[in-house]
Design an enzyme around this catalytic site. Structure first.
Site, PDB file in Angstrom:
ATOM      1  N   ARG A   1      40.082-112.116  21.762  1.00  0.00           N
ATOM      2  CA  ARG A   1      40.863-113.340  21.661  1.00  0.00           C
ATOM      3  C   ARG A   1      39.787-113.846  22.309  1.00  0.00           C
ATOM      4  NH1 ARG A   1      46.141-111.282  20.836  1.00  0.00           N
ATOM      5  NH2 ARG A   1      46.234-109.166  20.468  1.00  0.00           N
ATOM      6  N   THR A   2      39.055-113.901  23.718  1.00  0.00           N
ATOM      7  CA  THR A   2      38.829-114.946  24.391  1.00  0.00           C
ATOM      8  C   THR A   2      36.729-115.250  23.792  1.00  0.00           C
ATOM      9  OG1 THR A   2      39.042-114.050  26.273  1.00  0.00           O
ATOM     10  CG2 THR A   2      37.551-115.700  25.712  1.00  0.00           C
TER      11      THR A   2
ATOM     12  N   LYS B   1      19.015-101.140  27.551  1.00  0.00           N
ATOM     13  CA  LYS B   1      17.775-101.230  27.360  1.00  0.00           C
ATOM     14  C   LYS B   1      17.547-101.094  28.859  1.00  0.00           C
ATOM     15  CE  LYS B   1      15.858-102.212  23.419  1.00  0.00           C
ATOM     16  NZ  LYS B   1      16.134-103.754  22.790  1.00  0.00           N
TER      17      LYS B   1
ATOM     18  N   ARG C   1      31.476-112.580  29.549  1.00  0.00           N
ATOM     19  CA  ARG C   1      32.675-111.728  30.161  1.00  0.00           C
ATOM     20  C   ARG C   1      31.572-110.399  30.107  1.00  0.00           C
ATOM     21  NH1 ARG C   1      38.355-109.810  28.271  1.00  0.00           N
ATOM     22  NH2 ARG C   1      38.712-111.876  28.590  1.00  0.00           N
TER      23      ARG C   1
ATOM     24  N   HIS D   1      39.074-115.840  35.568  1.00  0.00           N
ATOM     25  CA  HIS D   1      39.008-116.464  34.080  1.00  0.00           C
ATOM     26  C   HIS D   1      39.217-117.380  34.273  1.00  0.00           C
ATOM     27  CE1 HIS D   1      38.780-115.633  29.735  1.00  0.00           C
ATOM     28  NE2 HIS D   1      40.135-114.580  29.150  1.00  0.00           N
TER      29      HIS D   1
END
Lengths: 308, 143
Positions: free
Chosen positions: A54-55, A83, A104, A132
């Site tokens: 969603r975000t 890596k 995120r 958030h």
């Protein structure tokens, strides 16, 4: 002045800046066409170190609706992170490829670290159980849209108040608006962290009432903000199973709520709002998600210095 | 009576609470210095009854924040030509960087070498509590 800034925590924004963003978002919502070329030639990089449909899509949609472009990754397993590249190196390279970055990360504080090494604005798209800020912008926009003003509101927040990042961000931000009262409903194991509670009471002198009962308090609030109890925030499966059914909102419980209640949820829901509630005109969580795109559009545009 | 002479150049950490001298010695890693270092324990003191003292010859570059975390009553005397040229009382540091770890296992500082733990003091009379600048979790400093 929002241009060029990093947005790591909703507290990075003053009440005036929040209002600027919300007002622009409302204009964008009213006439999206007018803003369809606002970010033409600009690139948004989405660095998603943990899954979030969603975000991420909300940010991508926001940029595309303003005529901008999007690059990025949505799975750290397939990126250079796999890596072993550290955040500072990743951002130092990727901030050359884009004009603005949204990150995120499962680790709390990761976007702040990224912002210290980035050449372009970094937006926190959620860091662990911490902050958030764009969800908070979405929430503030939704309250403004439906209640016309963000003041004199009694808001109940229900669910996981310990790990729920949306809740922490919302509490800290709403506390700065005039005459906001909180009813915090949660199992005792998932109450808000004491340091957060103390700090908002100390700074803003807001009224906070903590309870374990949803039924007892549903009748006298203007806004009910439901949250899910997130499986990934638990250390043990048993603990999760024990608590996940604690608070389920049903049409029966909603009968006791005000007629003008604004029912919100950051989504996704698991089972904390029963599907029958979706038909109730007070349920605005899907509208909230729609408005989230405009909140992100307004934020991106202002950070890029392109508001009109 | 055991006698230890004064130093001509360097630093004297005085008025250390008994027992804290060795902790400070270890935390400052004074055993790694190649200069003369004296740790005196259980010395008679008018003010404290007993105290510890640390004297370091020809060296003044110590981390005062560490002292503030361990013993807020200590004093630091800078010595030049066998005379005290400055006397400072140790204070609890308001900001600390890289001296201890954040207790939050989800904090970025616990895994990323670039993220050096940084804290801001949370005023509290009884405990040494610090808020992490990255994740905002509170960590209580204990030796």
């Amino acid at each position: 002045m929002l241009q060029g800034r990093h947005i790591i925590d909703a507290s990075d924004l003053s009440v005036e800046e929040l209002s600027t963003i919300v007002n622009l978002a409302l204009k964008m919502n009213a006439d999206p066409e007018k803003f369809s070329n606002l970010c033409k030639g600009k690139i948004l990089a989405t660095l998603f170190y943990e899954p979030s449909t969603r975000t991420r899509l909300s940010f991508e949609s926001a940029m595309l609706r303003m005529g901008g472009s999007v690059i990025g990754f949505s799975d750290a397993e397939t990126s250079s992170v796999k890596k072993g590249e550290n955040i500072a190196d990743t951002i130092r390279v990727l901030s050359n490829y884009a004009h603005i970055v949204v990150m995120r990360h499962p680790r709390e504080g990761a976007p702040l670290l990224a912002s210290q090494y980035s050449r372009v604005p970094v937006i926190n798209g959620g860091d662990g159980g911490h902050q958030h800020p764009t969800q908070t912008l979405t929430d503030i926009l939704t309250i403004k849209y439906y209640k016309k003003d963000i003041r004199d509101i009694k808001i109940a927040i229900c669910g996981d108040l310990l790990f729920g990042r949306t809740v922490h961000s919302l509490l800290k931000t709403l506390s700065r608006f005039p005459n906001i009262e909180f009813v915090l409903i949660s199992p005792s194991e998932l109450r808000i962290p004491y340091h957060l509670k103390n700090s908002i009471i100390e700074k803003h002198n807001v009224k906070i009432f903590e309870t374990t009962s949803l039924e007892e308090h549903i009748n006298d609030v203007n806004v009910l903000y439901m949250t899910r109890i997130q499986k990934e925030r638990f250390f043990s499966e048993d603990e999760y199973i024990k608590l996940k059914g604690s608070y389920i909102l049903t049409p029966e419980k909603l009968k006791h709520a005000r007629k003008d209640l604004l029912l919100m949820h950051p989504l996704p829901r698991v089972n904390e709002i029963s599907y029958e509630v979706d038909m109730d005109p007070r349920a605005k969580y899907f509208e909230q998600a729609r408005l989230g795109v405009f909140a992100r559009m307004a934020l991106i545009a202002l950070l890029l210095g392109r508001s009109h | 009576m055991l006698k230890v002479t004064g130093i001509t150049q360097g630093i004297v950490i005085d008025h250390i609470k008994t027992g804290n001298g060795l902790k400070i010695f270890n935390k400052l890693r004074l055993d790694k210095l190649d200069t003369t270092v004296v740790l005196l324990m259980n010395v008679d003191s008018k003010a404290l009854g007993r105290k510890d003292i640390i004297k370091i010859q020809d060296y003044t570059d110590i981390n005062i924040d560490i002292l503030g975390l361990i013993d807020q009553n200590a004093t630091i005397n800078i010595i030049k030509n066998s005379k005290i040229i400055s006397k400072t009382k140790v204070e609890i540091p308001k900001k600390v960087k890289g001296l201890f770890q954040c207790r939050n296992p989800r904090c970025i500082t616990t895994i990323d070498d670039y993220a050096i733990s940084e804290f801001t003091l949370v005023p509290n009379e009884d405990k040494l509590q610090y808020r992490c600048n990255y994740c905002e979790e509170i960590t209580e400093y204990k030796l």
